[in-house]
Design a protein around this motif. Sequence first.
Motif, PDB file in Angstrom:
ATOM      1  N   ALA A  49     -78.775  -6.856 -50.178  1.00 21.11           N
ATOM      2  CA  ALA A  49     -79.682  -6.715 -51.170  1.00 21.11           C
ATOM      3  C   ALA A  49     -81.020  -6.951 -50.991  1.00 21.11           C
ATOM      4  O   ALA A  49     -82.116  -6.545 -51.145  1.00 21.11           O
ATOM      5  CB  ALA A  49     -79.300  -7.686 -52.201  1.00 21.11           C
ATOM      6  N   ALA A  50     -81.403  -8.033 -49.783  1.00 19.77           N
ATOM      7  CA  ALA A  50     -82.638  -8.469 -49.209  1.00 19.77           C
ATOM      8  C   ALA A  50     -83.184  -7.265 -48.442  1.00 19.77           C
ATOM      9  O   ALA A  50     -84.513  -6.991 -48.723  1.00 19.77           O
ATOM     10  CB  ALA A  50     -82.421  -9.601 -48.466  1.00 19.77           C
ATOM     11  N   LEU A  51     -82.456  -6.538 -47.812  1.00 22.25           N
ATOM     12  CA  LEU A  51     -82.747  -5.344 -47.087  1.00 22.25           C
ATOM     13  C   LEU A  51     -83.203  -4.054 -47.841  1.00 22.25           C
ATOM     14  O   LEU A  51     -84.181  -3.428 -47.572  1.00 22.25           O
ATOM     15  CB  LEU A  51     -81.867  -4.864 -45.840  1.00 22.25           C
ATOM     16  N   ASN A  52     -82.479  -3.971 -49.018  1.00 22.97           N
ATOM     17  CA  ASN A  52     -82.598  -2.831 -49.968  1.00 22.97           C
ATOM     18  C   ASN A  52     -83.892  -3.056 -50.711  1.00 22.97           C
ATOM     19  O   ASN A  52     -84.172  -1.936 -51.395  1.00 22.97           O
ATOM     20  CB  ASN A  52     -81.449  -2.880 -50.792  1.00 22.97           C
ATOM     21  N   LEU A  53     -84.606  -4.021 -51.100  1.00 26.08           N
ATOM     22  CA  LEU A  53     -85.789  -4.243 -51.985  1.00 26.08           C
ATOM     23  C   LEU A  53     -86.964  -3.267 -51.229  1.00 26.08           C
ATOM     24  O   LEU A  53     -87.481  -3.481 -50.326  1.00 26.08           O
ATOM     25  CB  LEU A  53     -86.282  -5.630 -51.844  1.00 26.08           C
ATOM     26  N   SER A  55     -89.763  -2.886 -52.173  1.00 23.10           N
ATOM     27  CA  SER A  55     -91.363  -3.368 -52.036  1.00 23.10           C
ATOM     28  C   SER A  55     -91.409  -4.026 -50.790  1.00 23.10           C
ATOM     29  O   SER A  55     -92.597  -4.356 -50.133  1.00 23.10           O
ATOM     30  CB  SER A  55     -91.482  -4.456 -53.238  1.00 23.10           C
ATOM     31  N   HIS A  56     -90.444  -4.341 -50.021  1.00 25.46           N
ATOM     32  CA  HIS A  56     -90.552  -5.285 -48.791  1.00 25.46           C
ATOM     33  C   HIS A  56     -90.049  -4.681 -47.521  1.00 25.46           C
ATOM     34  O   HIS A  56     -90.313  -4.847 -46.595  1.00 25.46           O
ATOM     35  CB  HIS A  56     -89.621  -6.608 -49.096  1.00 25.46           C
ATOM     36  N   THR A  57     -89.521  -3.324 -47.796  1.00 25.26           N
ATOM     37  CA  THR A  57     -89.318  -2.357 -46.517  1.00 25.26           C
ATOM     38  C   THR A  57     -89.775  -1.076 -46.406  1.00 25.26           C
ATOM     39  O   THR A  57     -90.511  -0.824 -47.539  1.00 25.26           O
ATOM     40  CB  THR A  57     -87.741  -2.294 -46.501  1.00 25.26           C
ATOM     41  N   ALA A  58     -89.402  -0.347 -45.494  1.00 28.74           N
ATOM     42  CA  ALA A  58     -90.031   0.782 -45.446  1.00 28.74           C
ATOM     43  C   ALA A  58     -89.102   1.826 -45.766  1.00 28.74           C
ATOM     44  O   ALA A  58     -88.164   2.394 -45.131  1.00 28.74           O
ATOM     45  CB  ALA A  58     -90.605   1.142 -43.881  1.00 28.74           C
ATOM     46  N   TYR A  59     -89.124   2.146 -47.193  1.00 19.74           N
ATOM     47  CA  TYR A  59     -87.847   2.862 -48.047  1.00 19.74           C
ATOM     48  C   TYR A  59     -87.917   4.378 -47.379  1.00 19.74           C
ATOM     49  O   TYR A  59     -87.005   4.932 -47.514  1.00 19.74           O
ATOM     50  CB  TYR A  59     -87.950   2.655 -49.247  1.00 19.74           C
ATOM     51  N   LEU A  81     -90.203 -14.041 -50.639  1.00 16.01           N
ATOM     52  CA  LEU A  81     -90.669 -13.443 -51.860  1.00 16.01           C
ATOM     53  C   LEU A  81     -89.795 -13.756 -53.107  1.00 16.01           C
ATOM     54  O   LEU A  81     -90.208 -13.944 -54.416  1.00 16.01           O
ATOM     55  CB  LEU A  81     -91.384 -12.123 -51.713  1.00 16.01           C
ATOM     56  N   GLU A  82     -88.525 -13.326 -52.844  1.00 16.35           N
ATOM     57  CA  GLU A  82     -87.698 -13.162 -54.045  1.00 16.35           C
ATOM     58  C   GLU A  82     -86.860 -14.619 -54.292  1.00 16.35           C
ATOM     59  O   GLU A  82     -86.415 -14.754 -55.435  1.00 16.35           O
ATOM     60  CB  GLU A  82     -86.815 -12.163 -53.893  1.00 16.35           C
TER      61      GLU A  82
END
Length: 123
Positions: A49-53, A55-59, A81-82
Amino acid sequence: MTISLERPVRAQMPPAVPSTLVFGLEDPPDEVQAVVTLRVAMTRDMLGAALNLPSHTAYDEDPDTWSVERIREYVELSVALEGPWRLLQDARGFDDLLDEPSVCDRIRAELRAIDRAYPGAPK
């Protein structure tokens, strides 16, 4: 999630992964008084879930190409941040995303990235 206030924590846990980032001002106007370390025990779904956000990763990039350090930086940024409570909530439905055809390939790639960066996470 249970918070343990015992010192030391008696549950068997994998060793803590060293931090890759120090959050705070790059050029603080005053002397930094302390660097606080927070240890958060996370499930595989919380890490996912943390890696899937987005706004925080290069999607728009492929998680299979990310280095271990980059994966850990994204996870640490999400925790900072979360917060652990939000990630715990997001983790509850994370596994369900594997059943969504539009995102299941991305979720599987993120879980492979988690397994590379945190090999002690149960599968």
